[in-house]
Design an enzyme around this catalytic site. Structure first.
Site, PDB file in Angstrom:
ATOM      1  N   GLU A 152      30.975 -16.246  84.377  1.00  0.00           N
ATOM      2  CA  GLU A 152      29.639 -16.840  84.472  1.00  0.00           C
ATOM      3  C   GLU A 152      28.580 -15.786  84.800  1.00  0.00           C
ATOM      4  O   GLU A 152      28.559 -15.252  85.901  1.00  0.00           O
ATOM      5  CB  GLU A 152      29.638 -17.919  85.576  1.00  0.00           C
ATOM      6  CG  GLU A 152      28.287 -18.612  85.710  1.00  0.00           C
ATOM      7  CD  GLU A 152      28.273 -19.710  86.761  1.00  0.00           C
ATOM      8  OE1 GLU A 152      29.099 -19.657  87.696  1.00  0.00           O
ATOM      9  OE2 GLU A 152      27.427 -20.609  86.649  1.00  0.00           O
ATOM     10  N   GLU A 246      25.764 -28.849  87.964  1.00  0.00           N
ATOM     11  CA  GLU A 246      25.875 -28.095  89.219  1.00  0.00           C
ATOM     12  C   GLU A 246      24.473 -28.071  89.816  1.00  0.00           C
ATOM     13  O   GLU A 246      23.659 -27.204  89.505  1.00  0.00           O
ATOM     14  CB  GLU A 246      26.384 -26.676  88.942  1.00  0.00           C
ATOM     15  CG  GLU A 246      26.625 -25.903  90.224  1.00  0.00           C
ATOM     16  CD  GLU A 246      27.038 -24.479  89.947  1.00  0.00           C
ATOM     17  OE1 GLU A 246      28.019 -24.018  90.526  1.00  0.00           O
ATOM     18  OE2 GLU A 246      26.358 -23.802  89.134  1.00  0.00           O
TER      19      GLU A 246
END
Ligand code: LER
Ligand code: MN
Length: 269
Positions: A152, A246
Site C-alpha cells: 500500500e 477505511e
C-alpha cells in the site's frame, strides 16, 4: 463490486477505523448493514483469540478480504526498513503470524506501515534492500499457504517510503513475485497522485485490494472525491476485488458505516 469495512481488535490506536470497540457487536453490525466482508486490522495475531474471530466471522457469513498489519509498526515500531537487523527479524516474524492468520480466510496481508520510515541517517538504497529482502522472505511463506501480499502506497505524512502508485509499481517490479499485489487507498491517492484515474490505469496489472475513504477520511460521499469516477475506472480495468472502507468513526462509527454502504449503493456498487 464486493464491499467490506475495516474492523480492528479493541486495543487499536489507529484512528481510521470505523469500528474498534466491541468486536462481536461490530461484526454483527457490519453483516446487518449488508457488507460482504470485513477487513481485520490486527496488531499481533498471537494476542487475539483466532478461533473465536474465525467463528464469529463465519457465523455472520462474512468474507475477510485482507488483514491490516500497520499497528505492529505504529504501536511497537516493527519495521522492514529499520537499520537494526533484530527489529527487521521481529517484523518478519510478526508478518508471518499475520500470514498464518490470513490463510484461514484466504485473505491478503497488507504491507503498509510495516515497511516503516527511512530514518535520516539511513541510505534510501539500504532501506529499500532490507525491505525487499523482508518482503521476499514473507512472500515465500505466504506462497506456500496460498496467501497474497499487497503493498500500500501511503501519503507523505505517514511515511517517506513509497508514497505514490508509481513508486509502488517500481517496488513490486523489483520483487517480481507471483503473490505480490498493490493496495490503492483513495485517501492517500488524493494527497499524492496527479490523477487518481490515470494512476489506477497505470497500476491495472497490480491492484489486488482497494481502500475507500473520502478526501477528509470520512465515509465516501462526505468529502470531495469523485467515487463514481473511481468505480468507473476500476470497472474499466476489470477489478474484481473488494472495496474496503477505511474511514474515521465520524460523526460516529455506526453512522460512518451506514453512510458508506448507502453511498456505495447509491452510486451503483
Ligand atoms: C492503512 O491501510 C493506511 O491507509 C494507513 O493510513 C495507516 O496509517
Ligand atoms: Mn489504507
Amino acid at each position: 463490486m464486493k464491499k467490506s469495512i475495516v474492523v480492528s481488535t479493541p486495543e487499536a490506536k489507529f484512528s481510521a477505523l470505523a469500528y474498534k470497540e466491541d468486536f462481536r457487536d461490530s461484526i454483527r453490525k457490519v453483516a446487518e448493514l449488508g457488507f460482504d466482508g470485513v477487513e481485520l486490522a490486527i496488531r499481533d495475531p498471537k494476542k487475539v483469540r483466532g478461533e473465536k474471530i474465525t467463528e464469529l466471522v463465519r457465523q455472520y457469513n462474512l468474507e475477510v478480504p485482507a488483514i491490516g498489519t500497520g499497528q505492529a509498526w505504529g504501536e511497537e515500531g516493527l519495521s522492514f526498513s529499520d537499520p537494526l537487523p533484530s527489529v527487521r527479524e521481529k517484523a518478519i516474524a510478526r508478518i508471518k503470524d499475520h500470514i498464518d492468520f490470513a490463510a484461514e480466510f484466504s485473505a491478503q496481508v497488507i504491507i503498509g506501515l510495516i515497511r516503516g520510515r527511512i530514518e535520516d541517517h539511513v541510505r534510501r538504497e539500504d532501506a529499500e534492500k532490507w525491505s525487499l529482502d523482508c518482503v521476499r522472505e514473507c512472500a515465500a511463506v505466504a506462497q506456500g499457504l496460498k496467501v497474497g501480499l499487497t503493498l500500500e502506497p501511503l501519503n507523505r505524512y505517514e511515511t517517506n517510503f513509497i508514497n505514490t502508485v508509481a513508486e509502488g509499481i517500481e517496488f513490486i517490479k523489483k520483487l517480481d513475485l507471483p503473490n505480490m499485489g498493490m493496495l490503492i487507498d483513495t485517501f492517500h491517492m488524493n494527497i499524492e497522485e496527479v490523477s487518481i484515474h490515470e494512476s489506477i490505469i497505470k497500476a491495472k496489472d497490480y491492484i489486488t485490494h482497494v481502500h475507500l475513504a473520502d478526501s477528509n477520511r470520512w465515509a465516501p460521499g462526505s468529502g470531495h472525491l469523485n467515487f463514481a469516477q473511481v468505480i468507473k475506472v476500476l470497472e474499466k480495468i476489470n477489478y474484481k476485488g473488494y472495496l474496503s472502507a477505511e474511514i474515521l468513526p465520524l460523526p460516529d462509527a455506526d453512522r460512518a458505516a451506514r453512510l458508506t454502504i448507502d453511498y456505495l449503493k447509491k452510486i451503483g456498487c
